[in-house]
Design a protein around this motif. Structure first.
Motif, PDB file in Angstrom:
ATOM      1  N   SER A  95       0.755  -1.412   0.024  1.00 20.54           N
ATOM      2  CA  SER A  95      -0.040  -0.162   0.250  1.00 20.54           C
ATOM      3  C   SER A  95       0.802   1.174   0.028  1.00 20.54           C
ATOM      4  O   SER A  95       0.850   2.167  -0.629  1.00 20.54           O
ATOM      5  N   PHE A 100      -0.618   4.411  -1.728  1.00 16.81           N
ATOM      6  CA  PHE A 100      -1.822   4.566  -0.988  1.00 16.81           C
ATOM      7  C   PHE A 100      -1.872   4.702   0.524  1.00 16.81           C
ATOM      8  O   PHE A 100      -0.677   4.845   1.032  1.00 16.81           O
ATOM      9  N   GLY A 101      -3.062   4.618   1.068  1.00 17.25           N
ATOM     10  CA  GLY A 101      -2.905   4.786   2.742  1.00 17.25           C
ATOM     11  C   GLY A 101      -2.462   3.402   2.852  1.00 17.25           C
ATOM     12  O   GLY A 101      -2.517   2.211   2.415  1.00 17.25           O
ATOM     13  N   THR A 104      -4.948   0.395   2.674  1.00 15.75           N
ATOM     14  CA  THR A 104      -5.965   0.207   1.480  1.00 15.75           C
ATOM     15  C   THR A 104      -6.024  -1.147   0.680  1.00 15.75           C
ATOM     16  O   THR A 104      -6.806  -1.706   0.345  1.00 15.75           O
ATOM     17  N   ARG A 107      -8.008  -3.590   2.586  1.00 10.98           N
ATOM     18  CA  ARG A 107      -9.434  -3.533   2.184  1.00 10.98           C
ATOM     19  C   ARG A 107      -9.699  -3.932   0.791  1.00 10.98           C
ATOM     20  O   ARG A 107     -10.937  -4.614   0.693  1.00 10.98           O
ATOM     21  N   TYR A 108      -8.837  -3.855  -0.163  1.00 14.20           N
ATOM     22  CA  TYR A 108      -9.138  -4.426  -1.402  1.00 14.20           C
ATOM     23  C   TYR A 108      -9.376  -5.950  -1.333  1.00 14.20           C
ATOM     24  O   TYR A 108      -9.847  -6.746  -2.069  1.00 14.20           O
ATOM     25  N   GLN A 112     -13.358  -4.638  -1.086  1.00 14.60           N
ATOM     26  CA  GLN A 112     -13.550  -3.330  -1.531  1.00 14.60           C
ATOM     27  C   GLN A 112     -13.002  -3.032  -2.937  1.00 14.60           C
ATOM     28  O   GLN A 112     -11.952  -3.588  -3.469  1.00 14.60           O
ATOM     29  N   PRO A 114     -11.462  -1.257  -6.112  1.00  9.39           N
ATOM     30  CA  PRO A 114     -10.355  -0.133  -6.285  1.00  9.39           C
ATOM     31  C   PRO A 114     -10.780   0.869  -7.186  1.00  9.39           C
ATOM     32  O   PRO A 114     -11.708   0.776  -8.296  1.00  9.39           O
ATOM     33  N   SER A 115     -10.619   2.220  -6.928  1.00  5.10           N
ATOM     34  CA  SER A 115     -11.083   3.169  -7.959  1.00  5.10           C
ATOM     35  C   SER A 115     -10.348   2.740  -9.358  1.00  5.10           C
ATOM     36  O   SER A 115      -9.179   2.002  -9.554  1.00  5.10           O
ATOM     37  N   TYR A 118      -6.582   3.938  -8.967  1.00  8.55           N
ATOM     38  CA  TYR A 118      -5.627   2.922  -8.120  1.00  8.55           C
ATOM     39  C   TYR A 118      -5.385   1.577  -8.847  1.00  8.55           C
ATOM     40  O   TYR A 118      -4.198   0.985  -8.756  1.00  8.55           O
TER      41      TYR A 118
END
Length: 340
Positions: A95, A100-101, A104, A107-108, A112, A114-115, A118
């Motif tokens: 990350s 990224f944070g 992140t 979470r992926y 979740q 990704p945008s 990202y």
């Protein structure tokens, strides 16, 4: 795991019955955009009604997620895990290296999505060690020294793959995708036949790398370095995600040629094709004056390769599966059944 023809309770029949699995087309609106999915459904073998099976909703959720990501060109969870293994980085270090944070990637991995920005950045890192190297340099201060060193060492190990030209990387990816299990020896011979047939049929090479006349037949040295650790074993490694993620530079004509070669020469073992190449003029000419067991880095002339396959084309239909099979069989028969 769902099993077809097992028995589950049917709410219509009111009893346990056997069922079969099939695909159904479902259209759903996600973020204001319609998407069509092929999802698994269970159908009662007696009444034909749809059944609700344990685990089916989870299967459908996974299918929806994978197909949505594919349609939107978003990296999958599997690909993110490959990225972690590729650069030997855990969730938090990856990350931070990506900019990224810290949580992140975690979470992926939990689902979740990704945008696009990202996802594109991670996909570029999958395809380009140079890009990943630039990210590691840019974000070095955010990483622990040990994590940074592991990432940079992985980049160094991947540089050999990245040094191959994009059309050569894409050709290798096509071969691996088409055949599944390929040894380094077989890969070398298939690349030689792809190049030779392209020179004869299309009047141009598929990739720019020169081919050398080694003891065991035509060899592309850069490819040898990439796959040397596999010896006689099938090629299989997370590093080759770089091959799959290489931007496509091949024409449809070139892909069709690669498929023609894999569907013919690809059905034979590497040792058989090695023997066949030893009977062909390009390798023989390049090895002229060189003892059989002496290494050589002499390049095979592309003109010799073109001329050889053009001559073959006067006897065999090199554009057809049947013609190439006939050539291979004739060449192999002559090798293993020499005239006394």
């Amino acid at each position: 795991m769902l099993q077809a023809n097992a028995e589950e309770f049917c709410t219509e029949c009111r009893k346990p019955v056997s069922y079969h699995l099939q695909k159904k087309t479902v259209t759903r609106c996600i973020h204001g955009k319609e998407h069509t999915f092929q999802l698994t459904e269970a159908v009662c073998d007696e009444c034909g009604s749809e059944m609700n099976l344990p685990g089916l909703l989870d299967t459908n959720a996974l299918e929806t997620d994978e197909q949505y990501r594919s349609a939107e060109h978003i990296l999958s969870v599997r690909e993110i895990k490959t990225l972690m293994r590729l650069y030997n980085l855990g969730k938090a270090p990856l990350s931070l290296a990506m900019g990224f944070g810290e949580v992140t990637i975690a979470r992926y991995l939990e689902g979740q999505i990704p945008s696009q920005e990202y996802s594109d950045r991670m996909r570029k890192a999958l395809a380009s060690p140079d890009f990943m190297k630039s990210l590691l340099e840019e974000n070095r201060d955010k990483l622990k020294p040990a994590a940074w060193r592991k990432g940079m060492e992985s980049v160094r190990q991947l540089e050999g793959i990245a040094s191959l030209s994009p059309p050569l990387r894409q050709s290798i990816a096509e071969v691996l995708s088409r055949l599944g299990e390929v040894t380094p020896l077989l890969m070398q011979k298939l690349l030689y036949y792809i190049q030779g047939l392209s020179l004869a049929l299309h009047d141009q090479p598929v990739f720019p790398e020169p081919c050398q006349a080694w003891i065991h037949g035509p060899v592309y040295p850069g490819v040898y370095q990439v796959f040397r650790d596999f010896s006689f074993n099938p090629i299989d490694d997370d590093r080759f995600a770089i091959l799959r993620e290489t931007e496509n530079t091949l024409t449809e004509e070139q892909k069709a040629l690669i498929h023609l070669v894999t569907d013919t020469f690809g059905l034979y073992g590497g040792k058989v094709l090695e023997s066949v190449t030893h009977s062909e003029d390009p390798w023989i000419t390049a090895r002229s004056g060189c003892p059989a067991d002496t290494p050589s880095s002499t390049e095979l002339s592309q003109q010799d390769m073109k001329d050889w396959f053009l001559r073959l084309g006067t006897r065999y239909d090199l554009r057809s599966v049947e013609g190439l099979h006939q050539y291979i069989q004739d060449a192999a028969f002559c090798l293993f059944h020499p005239i006394q």
